[in-house]
Design a protein around this motif. Structure first.
Motif, PDB file in Angstrom:
ATOM      1  N   ALA A   7       0.837  -1.194   0.000  1.00 43.23           N
ATOM      2  CA  ALA A   7       0.000   0.000   0.000  1.00 43.23           C
ATOM      3  C   ALA A   7       0.878   1.252   0.000  1.00 43.23           C
ATOM      4  O   ALA A   7       1.875   1.331   0.702  1.00 43.23           O
ATOM      5  N   VAL A   8       0.514   2.233  -0.833  1.00 40.34           N
ATOM      6  CA  VAL A   8       1.259   3.489  -0.921  1.00 40.34           C
ATOM      7  C   VAL A   8       0.311   4.613  -0.527  1.00 40.34           C
ATOM      8  O   VAL A   8      -0.807   4.696  -1.024  1.00 40.34           O
ATOM      9  N   ARG A   9       0.790   5.450   0.365  1.00 42.55           N
ATOM     10  CA  ARG A   9      -0.031   6.569   0.816  1.00 42.55           C
ATOM     11  C   ARG A   9      -0.039   7.683  -0.223  1.00 42.55           C
ATOM     12  O   ARG A   9       0.937   7.881  -0.943  1.00 42.55           O
ATOM     13  N   VAL A  10      -1.128   8.423  -0.273  1.00 43.27           N
ATOM     14  CA  VAL A  10      -1.251   9.547  -1.196  1.00 43.27           C
ATOM     15  C   VAL A  10      -0.171  10.590  -0.901  1.00 43.27           C
ATOM     16  O   VAL A  10       0.427  11.147  -1.813  1.00 43.27           O
ATOM     17  N   GLU A  11       0.119  10.823   0.346  1.00 47.15           N
ATOM     18  CA  GLU A  11       1.139  11.809   0.725  1.00 47.15           C
ATOM     19  C   GLU A  11       2.504  11.436   0.152  1.00 47.15           C
ATOM     20  O   GLU A  11       3.266  12.293  -0.271  1.00 47.15           O
ATOM     21  N   ASP A  12       2.806  10.137   0.141  1.00 46.34           N
ATOM     22  CA  ASP A  12       4.087   9.680  -0.408  1.00 46.34           C
ATOM     23  C   ASP A  12       4.158   9.919  -1.913  1.00 46.34           C
ATOM     24  O   ASP A  12       5.200  10.287  -2.447  1.00 46.34           O
TER      25      ASP A  12
END
Length: 42
Positions: A7-12
């Motif tokens: 999972a990749v965060r939007v902030e990243d």
């Protein structure tokens, strides 16, 4: 079975899309002039 991606965060992801300022090399250059051009006056 398909491998799942972590999972990749939007902030990243947004962190990758940024403007890095290079203080030593300006991206806009102003040509020296003695009188303003008509385009500049407009």
């Amino acid at each position: 079975m398909a491998a799942t991606e972590p999972a990749v965060r939007v902030e990243d992801k947004l962190f990758q899309n940024r403007y890095l300022v290079d203080a030593g090399r300006a991206h806009i250059k102003v040509r020296p002039h003695t009188t303003p051009s008509p385009a500049l006056k407009a």
